[in-house]
Design a protein around this motif. Structure first.
Motif, short mmCIF file in Angstrom:
data_model
loop_
_atom_site.label_atom_id
_atom_site.label_comp_id
_atom_site.label_asym_id
_atom_site.label_seq_id
_atom_site.Cartn_x
_atom_site.Cartn_y
_atom_site.Cartn_z
N ASP A 184 59.52 5.52 59.12
CA ASP A 184 60.37 4.85 60.10
C ASP A 184 60.25 5.44 61.50
N GLY A 185 59.42 6.46 61.67
CA GLY A 185 59.24 7.04 62.98
C GLY A 185 60.27 8.09 63.37
N PHE A 186 61.14 8.47 62.42
CA PHE A 186 62.18 9.46 62.72
C PHE A 186 62.18 10.58 61.69
N ASP A 187 62.40 11.81 62.15
CA ASP A 187 62.68 12.94 61.28
C ASP A 187 64.18 13.01 61.06
N GLU A 188 64.59 13.38 59.84
CA GLU A 188 66.00 13.59 59.54
C GLU A 188 66.32 15.08 59.72
N THR A 189 67.55 15.39 60.10
CA THR A 189 67.90 16.78 60.40
C THR A 189 69.27 17.14 59.84
N LEU A 190 69.41 18.42 59.43
CA LEU A 190 70.71 19.00 59.12
C LEU A 190 71.24 19.67 60.37
N CYS A 191 72.57 19.67 60.51
CA CYS A 191 73.20 20.24 61.69
C CYS A 191 74.00 21.48 61.31
N PRO A 192 73.43 22.67 61.46
CA PRO A 192 74.18 23.90 61.16
C PRO A 192 75.37 24.05 62.11
N LEU A 193 76.18 25.05 61.83
CA LEU A 193 77.36 25.29 62.65
C LEU A 193 77.00 25.49 64.12
N ASP A 194 75.89 26.13 64.39
CA ASP A 194 75.49 26.46 65.76
C ASP A 194 74.38 25.55 66.28
N PHE A 195 74.34 24.29 65.81
CA PHE A 195 73.22 23.41 66.17
C PHE A 195 73.17 23.12 67.66
N GLU A 196 74.32 23.15 68.34
CA GLU A 196 74.33 22.82 69.77
C GLU A 196 73.63 23.89 70.61
N THR A 197 73.59 25.10 70.12
CA THR A 197 72.92 26.18 70.87
C THR A 197 71.61 26.62 70.21
N ARG A 198 71.50 26.50 68.89
CA ARG A 198 70.32 26.98 68.17
C ARG A 198 69.42 25.87 67.64
N GLY A 199 69.90 24.63 67.68
CA GLY A 199 69.08 23.53 67.20
C GLY A 199 69.38 23.15 65.77
N MET A 200 68.67 22.13 65.30
CA MET A 200 68.88 21.57 63.97
C MET A 200 67.73 21.95 63.03
N ILE A 201 67.95 21.75 61.74
CA ILE A 201 66.91 22.03 60.74
C ILE A 201 66.26 20.70 60.36
N VAL A 202 64.98 20.56 60.69
CA VAL A 202 64.26 19.30 60.50
C VAL A 202 63.79 19.18 59.06
N ASP A 203 63.70 17.92 58.60
CA ASP A 203 63.31 17.69 57.20
C ASP A 203 61.96 18.31 56.85
N ASP A 204 61.04 18.39 57.82
CA ASP A 204 59.75 19.04 57.56
C ASP A 204 59.94 20.49 57.15
N GLU A 205 60.87 21.19 57.80
CA GLU A 205 61.13 22.59 57.48
C GLU A 205 61.79 22.73 56.13
N ILE A 206 62.73 21.82 55.81
CA ILE A 206 63.39 21.87 54.51
C ILE A 206 62.35 21.67 53.40
N ASN A 207 61.46 20.72 53.61
CA ASN A 207 60.41 20.46 52.62
C ASN A 207 59.51 21.68 52.44
N ALA A 208 59.13 22.30 53.56
CA ALA A 208 58.25 23.48 53.49
C ALA A 208 58.95 24.66 52.84
N ALA A 209 60.29 24.74 52.99
CA ALA A 209 61.03 25.90 52.49
C ALA A 209 61.35 25.81 51.01
N ILE A 210 61.79 24.64 50.52
CA ILE A 210 62.29 24.58 49.15
C ILE A 210 61.59 23.56 48.26
N VAL A 211 60.69 22.75 48.80
CA VAL A 211 59.98 21.76 47.99
C VAL A 211 58.56 22.20 47.69
#
Length: 373
Positions: A184-211
């Motif tokens: 669909d042309g979009f990455d999905e992201t999780l929003c940690p508590l500090d996402f406004e200053t540190r950024g979000m966790i992108v689905d590519d990273e989640i896949n690389a980390a636990i899949v």
């Protein structure tokens, strides 16, 4: 630039802030000094908490294909001892307390999921890592760094027969994908508590980390209660099911050649809604307290299943029925009581209804495969 170093005691990768000479491990609490090859003895645990090693019984080296955190890879440790049939879980509940993004039901979701895993599926309490804003330990607050370290801990040293769970309740969002690996042309992201200053966790990273690191014989379940969560684990196949229960598996494998599956293991994920939908944080279902609609409906489907031996298909149908029936009874209230997703600028009362989704690393018969954790 952040530097990654291995804990001198348990080998967990740690992000060293610029200029720091030492860092305390989020898992075993020992201190690692930069440039000091001598191992440090682990710090004694607090009196009211089990020793860190009891979190997973032993410390193990990273899996054969360790996760890559934007160019950093942890160094392999000593050979792992044989271990089978362990159960480990990471449960994340982010409420964004005292902010404009505040959610009311996420910590309740985390507590209910922990209770379910311990009492229904016999997960040892010591093997469940909880990350919420109620935790006293600063390394268990759901910041971007702590969630990343928790994901690594979850798959570290996994062996055939292990059952792993990653549950997240909080905000999710989307961002434009420029690599061509999203249908669909979009990455999905999780929003940690500090996402406004540190950024979000992108689905590519989640896949690389636990899949991708999962070896043959290891099973992982993702349970993702957030907006835009349909393909949050970036799995290759999505079960597209209609209201009658008929389904087909959609092929979401990237056309770019990037592999989003496992190293032989099995991953199945339940998520709160499709990628273009929002998920509800509401009191309309539980009546007494606020919960995530997805987490509530998932636990209801498991605990009060209409069948004695639930399958993945029966659970998905039960989840959808719970949300659909409540939504019909109150005229769309499950969706309209959602805390508006300010991250995407959208209105909670506009758009498609919330429909839980099922995705996997390989297609299977959802009505024949028994559900188990």
């Amino acid at each position: 630039m952040l530097m990654l170093v291995d804990c001198s005691n348990c080998r967990t990768p740690l992000q060293l802030p610029p200029g720091a000479a030492a860092i305390r491990c989020a898992v075993c609490k020992s201190i690692t000094r930069v440039g000091d090859p001598r191992p440090n003895p682990p710090a004694p645990p607090p009196a009211n908490r089990p020793a860190a090693s009891s979190l997973n019984g032993h410390y193990y080296p990273p899996p054969a294909a360790p996760p890559q955190y934007y160019g950093y890879a942890p160094r392999p440790g000593p050979p792992a001892p044989t271990a089978h049939h362990r159960k480990k879980a990471v449960i994340v509940g982010v409420s964004y307390r005292y902010s404009r993004h505040e959610l009311k039901g996420t910590i309740n979701d985390a507590k209910c999921m922990k209770y379910l895993l311990i009492n229904r599926f016999k997960f040892p309490e010591s093997s469940i890592l909880m990350l919420t804003e109620e935790e006293v330990d600063p390394y268990k607050i759901p910041t971007i760094h702590n969630i990343r370290m928790a994901m690594f801990w979850l798959v570290q040293g996994c062996q055939p027969g292990d059952s792993l769970v990653f549950h997240y309740s909080g905000h999710g969002s989307q961002m434009r994908n420029y690599t061509g690996d999203e249908v669909d042309g979009f990455d999905e992201t999780l929003c940690p508590l500090d996402f406004e200053t540190r950024g979000m966790i992108v689905d590519d990273e989640i896949n690389a980390a636990i899949v991708r690191p999962l070896p043959s014989g290891v099973k992982l379940h993702g349970i993702i209660d957030s907006c835009h969560s349909g393909t949050m684990l970036d799995l290759p196949f999505l079960c597209r099911m209609d209201r009658t229960g008929r389904y087909v598996w959609e092929d979401h494998r990237p056309r770019t050649g990037t592999w989003k599956g496992t190293s032989g293991g099995e991953v199945i994920s339940f998520s709160g809604c499709d990628d273009d939908q929002t998920s509800a944080d509401t009191s309309a279902l539980a009546k007494v307290t606020s919960t995530g609609a997805m987490t509530f409906s998932f636990i209801q489907a498991v605990e009060r299943g209409q069948v004695s031996n639930p399958t993945y298909g029966s659970i998905l149908n039960a989840m959808r029925s719970t949300i659909r029936n409540a939504d019909d009874e109150i005229g769309g209230g499950v969706v309209t009581t959602l805390v508006t997703m300010l991250l995407t600028g959208g209105s909670a009362g506009i758009g498609k209804r919330q429909e839980p989704q099922l995705s996997a690393n390989e297609p299977f018969d959802v009505y024949a495969k028994p559900f188990s954790l």
